[in-house]
Scaffold this active site. Structure first.
Site, mmCIF file in Angstrom:
data_model
loop_
_atom_site.group_PDB
_atom_site.id
_atom_site.type_symbol
_atom_site.label_atom_id
_atom_site.label_comp_id
_atom_site.label_asym_id
_atom_site.label_seq_id
_atom_site.Cartn_x
_atom_site.Cartn_y
_atom_site.Cartn_z
ATOM 1 N N CYS A 25 39.973 8.392 89.766
ATOM 2 C CA CYS A 25 40.898 9.218 88.998
ATOM 3 C C CYS A 25 41.986 8.355 88.356
ATOM 4 O O CYS A 25 42.321 8.530 87.184
ATOM 5 C CB CYS A 25 41.529 10.270 89.909
ATOM 6 S SG CYS A 25 42.656 11.395 89.083
ATOM 7 N N GLY A 49 54.762 8.268 90.070
ATOM 8 C CA GLY A 49 55.401 8.247 91.381
ATOM 9 C C GLY A 49 54.591 7.537 92.442
ATOM 10 O O GLY A 49 54.795 7.779 93.630
ATOM 11 N N CYS A 133 42.642 13.531 94.324
ATOM 12 C CA CYS A 133 43.404 13.492 93.079
ATOM 13 C C CYS A 133 43.220 14.754 92.243
ATOM 14 O O CYS A 133 42.094 15.105 91.889
ATOM 15 C CB CYS A 133 42.939 12.261 92.295
ATOM 16 S SG CYS A 133 43.821 11.928 90.792
#
Length: 180
Positions: A25, A49, A133
């Site tokens: 991903c 993040g 993900c």
């Protein structure tokens, strides 16, 4: 996403291998399609993040014909090694690294939580996200059963108390993909 991550997920299990859909991903979606769109749209950076860091080192050449220094970018582990996510990012093309920012990589998770609390963000006390993900926490066994079904077989123990190998059936399994 379906073709590049989900189908990879199922095909790896079908072949008896354990997939890592988060690596795929990140490579194909976040730092593939999305990264390409961002840069082509005129953005200088993609920031996420992820708990990881990028080191920007200057490398100089001893060859006088190449007097200029150039930057070399390396993916590094996060400062908070217990939250490090560099393992999920290892397939990002190195040429993308100059345009990626990981602002959390230099912080401990406790520092991020404290900062979020000071800013009154709802995520300050939210549990850590885990799972696949963009899908989240799912019952992988159920996903595999729904898509691949079951393929029962024998569990065989191979042993040798003499120079001759011996085999014993010690039970059955539901299908190899449930055990990788």
């Amino acid at each position: 996403y379906k073709a590049k991550v989900i189908e990879y997920f199922y095909s790896e299990y079908r072949e008896g291998r354990t997939p890592n859909p988060d690596v795929m991903c990140n490579r194909e979606i976040k730092f593939g399609i999305f990264y390409d769109w961002s840069i082509q749209s005129g953005y200088d950076y993609v920031a996420t993040g992820h708990y990881a860091r990028i080191d920007r080192m200057l490398q100089s050449y001893s060859n006088p014909a190449r007097l200029a220094a150039r930057q070399v970018f390396q993916l590094l582990r996060a400062k908070d090694e217990s939250k490090d996510q560099s393992y999920f990012l290892w397939q990002i093309p190195s040429g993308h690294l100059p345009h990626i920012l990981f602002p959390l990589g230099e912080m401990l998770k406790s520092e991020v939580r404290a900062k979020a609390k000071n800013m009154n963000l709802v995520t300050a006390s939210k549990p850590d996200s885990m799972g696949i993900c963009f899908i989240g926490d799912v019952d992988v066994s159920k996903l595999l059963k729904d898509r691949l079904g079951e393929d029962p077989g024998e569990v065989v123990l191979q042993y040798s108390s003499t120079p001759v190998l011996q085999y014993a059936s010690i039970g059955t399994h539901r299908g190899l993909w449930f055990y990788t």
